[in-house]
Design an enzyme around this catalytic site. Structure first.
Site, PDB file in Angstrom:
ATOM      1  N   SER A  41     -13.685   2.697  30.123  1.00  0.00           N
ATOM      2  CA  SER A  41     -14.169   2.491  31.484  1.00  0.00           C
ATOM      3  C   SER A  41     -14.027   3.772  32.293  1.00  0.00           C
ATOM      4  O   SER A  41     -13.563   4.788  31.791  1.00  0.00           O
ATOM      5  CB  SER A  41     -13.375   1.374  32.154  1.00  0.00           C
ATOM      6  N   LYS A  42     -14.427   3.680  33.532  1.00  0.00           N
ATOM      7  CA  LYS A  42     -14.472   4.856  34.396  1.00  0.00           C
ATOM      8  C   LYS A  42     -13.153   5.648  34.421  1.00  0.00           C
ATOM      9  O   LYS A  42     -13.156   6.863  34.512  1.00  0.00           O
ATOM     10  CB  LYS A  42     -14.820   4.434  35.822  1.00  0.00           C
ATOM     11  N   ARG A  43     -12.058   4.900  34.372  1.00  0.00           N
ATOM     12  CA  ARG A  43     -10.806   5.637  34.502  1.00  0.00           C
ATOM     13  C   ARG A  43     -10.490   6.498  33.276  1.00  0.00           C
ATOM     14  O   ARG A  43      -9.557   7.281  33.278  1.00  0.00           O
ATOM     15  CB  ARG A  43      -9.653   4.679  34.800  1.00  0.00           C
ATOM     16  N   HIS A  44     -11.287   6.350  32.230  1.00  0.00           N
ATOM     17  CA  HIS A  44     -11.119   7.226  31.076  1.00  0.00           C
ATOM     18  C   HIS A  44     -11.942   8.502  31.214  1.00  0.00           C
ATOM     19  O   HIS A  44     -12.001   9.307  30.299  1.00  0.00           O
ATOM     20  CB  HIS A  44     -11.522   6.507  29.794  1.00  0.00           C
ATOM     21  N   GLY A  45     -12.599   8.665  32.371  1.00  0.00           N
ATOM     22  CA  GLY A  45     -13.419   9.846  32.561  1.00  0.00           C
ATOM     23  C   GLY A  45     -14.890   9.488  32.540  1.00  0.00           C
ATOM     24  O   GLY A  45     -15.252   8.349  32.811  1.00  0.00           O
TER      25      GLY A  45
END
Length: 469
Positions: A240-244
């Site tokens: 998801s987004k928090r992985h980049g």
RNA sequence: GGUCCCAUCGUCUAGUGGCCCAGGACGUCGGCCUCUCACGCCGAAAACACGGGUUCGACUCCCGUUGGGAUCACCA
């Protein structure tokens, strides 16, 4: 004689084309192309509140950048309600579907209650054989599932997967507002479009028994299924987004080549012996669902970066020049109307190609070739531009101004004579010159740099460096 | 919680009962090359989750445990 292969990629336009979707699309594309079949794009936009045209464009844009051309479509499910009505009537007429008058609130309440009591939260089928008069409200339509026996999927990737029918429940296929739900329209569409192989993420594995029974009820032949393992982030949770960066567009903007992303995505979950680098044609030739792994894979940005550097190294200079041009502008290295000499640009690019992992890196490091003035790194200046080195800088300045033509050979001769005169090795001279010309301690070979920067700017920068001491 | 899936180096993976005291790649760490930085080359550390079976022989087959993931909507 086997049927012609027909596969589809069916994203819902509720976001940009992300890494996971792109891989699903890629595997469908590879499978279709390998088998000389048909690759269909179908937009699953039945959820009108979350679907937008902007996202449809983004998906199309992402696919075309990746070079995943489809043969049919894009179809949009919102354009196909006639098809669904036809199939719905078929189900109702044959008694495979029935009206359900339970309200959303009632259902929600029962679910909550079941959850606190620890039971299973499936629909109890109470409207199946309604005898009392129905309440005065618009009904939904539910599909009637079998309650005994088991349903077995022979998945091309996962193998045999079986579900106890007892655990399945009658699901809603038409909402009370008359629109249709996913598990119904997929089957209707896949049947209608003659899909032979369904290749999708394994988050759909649990939907498959429902769909198999729907095929049966509709009198259609069930296609083959292949459920791809998920892609996860470094912490093993869903990517998801928090992985980049997760969207295809983001990687394009970060300066990745489509070939790199395709190659990386293909190797995520699929392999062919020890080979790591594949051209698209090779992928098409070698792709097989048999070599797709069963387990989820962690997305590794470092390996993608490595592949990108490989593709940049292999890219010919003319092509690389045209690829880097927009980045020169977006990075502010060159003005918007910049249009340099092609040969010169090509030469500049070729000196930096092995030192850049992305197009952005490449564009940024071209700054000292393109800009009129350079900024000198303070540390580098302190170390290499000083009283000890001023004589070399002066010698080079003098030598350069007397040199009619800049070539690797003439420059080397010049440096050789200065080395002899001062009785030092090349490094002693090259490093101060490098700092004076590029502002940094690292750059391509000093002769190449001088040649590309050109006489006028080289002399100017050397002079400025000497005067700054 | 119910159901389903999965399990080889940090990561991607090869491995389909003996070829494996486990191979490749990224990353990491050393070295060589060298005008710097890269590239390239050479080398090193690094894994079969655990426990039972089956078998002459298990990374490979079966069962269980543990761990991870997915899914359970009038979302797709």
């Amino acid at each position: 004689m086997s049927r012609e292969v027909r596969v589809r990629f069916a994203p819902s336009p509720t976001g940009y084309l992300h890494i996971g979707g792109a891989r699903t699309a890629l595997f469908n594309y590879l499978f279709a192309t390998h088998n000389k079949g048909v690759f269909i794009l179908r937009i699953e936009d039945t959820d009108r509140s979350r679907s937008t045209d902007e996202f449809i464009d983004a998906i199309l844009d992402g696919m075309s950048w990746l070079g995943l051309a489809f043969d049919e479509g894009p179809y949009r499910q919102t354009d196909r309600s006639e098809v669904y009505k036809k199939y719905l009537n078929k189900l109702i007429d044959s008694g495979k579907a029935y009206y359900c008058y339970c309200s959303a609130e009632e259902l929600e309440e029962r679910r909550k209650k079941a959850l606190t009591e620890g039971g299973s939260i499936k629909y109890d089928g109470r409207c199946r054989n309604l005898t009392s008069p129905p309440p005065d409200r618009p009904p939904t339509v539910r599909f009637e599932m079998p309650r005994t026996g088991e349903t077995v999927i022979n998945d091309l990737i996962k193998g045999s997967v079986s579900f106890d029918n007892e655990t399945l429940d009658d699901f809603i296929i038409m909402r009370s507002d008359g629109t249709f739900t996913y598990n119904f329209v997929v089957v209707a569409d896949d049947m209608d479009m003659g899909i032979t192989h369904i290749i999708r993420g394994d988050d759909h594995l649990n939907n498959t028994p429902k769909q198999i029974h729907m095929y049966k009820a509709l009198g259609g032949e069930s296609p083959e299924f292949a459920h791809l393992p998920m892609i996860m982030g470094s912490d093993k949770s869903r990517l998801s987004k928090r992985h980049g960066a997760t969207s295809v567009q983001a990687y394009r903007d970060l300066g990745y080549l489509p070939e790199s992303l395709i190659n990386y995505l293909a190797r995520l979950g699929w392999s062919s012996g020890d080979q790591e680098v594949f051209s698209k044609d090779e992928l098409i030739e070698k792709f097989s669902l048999q070599n797709v792994g069963k387990s989820a894979a962690v997305f590794n940005p470092e390996k993608l970066l490595w592949l990108n550097s490989e593709y940049i190294k292999d890219c010919n200079s003319d092509k690389l020049s045209s690829l880097v041009l927009p980045f020169l502008k977006s990075e502010g290295v060159a003005p918007p109307d910049y249009s340099p000499d092609k040969e010169w640009l090509s030469k500049s690019v070729s000196t930096l190609r092995e030192r850049s992992k992305t197009l952005i890196e490449l564009a940024d490091s071209m700054s000292y070739y393109i800009k009129e003035e350079i900024e000198m790194d303070e540390k580098a200046k302190k170390k290499f531009i000083n009283e000890k080195t001023v004589r070399y800088l002066t010698d080079v300045h003098e030598g350069l101004s007397g040199l009619a033509e800049f070539s690797e050979k003439s420059l080397e001769e010049l440096f050789l004579s200065i080395m002899e005169k001062n009785d030092v090795k090349l490094g002693k001279i090259a490093q101060p010159v490098r700092v004076a010309l590029t502002g940094n301690t690292a750059s391509p070979g000093i002769f190449e740099v001088i040649e590309i920067i050109g006489k006028e700017r080289a002399l100017k920068r050397l002079k400025k460096a000497i005067e700054s001491i």
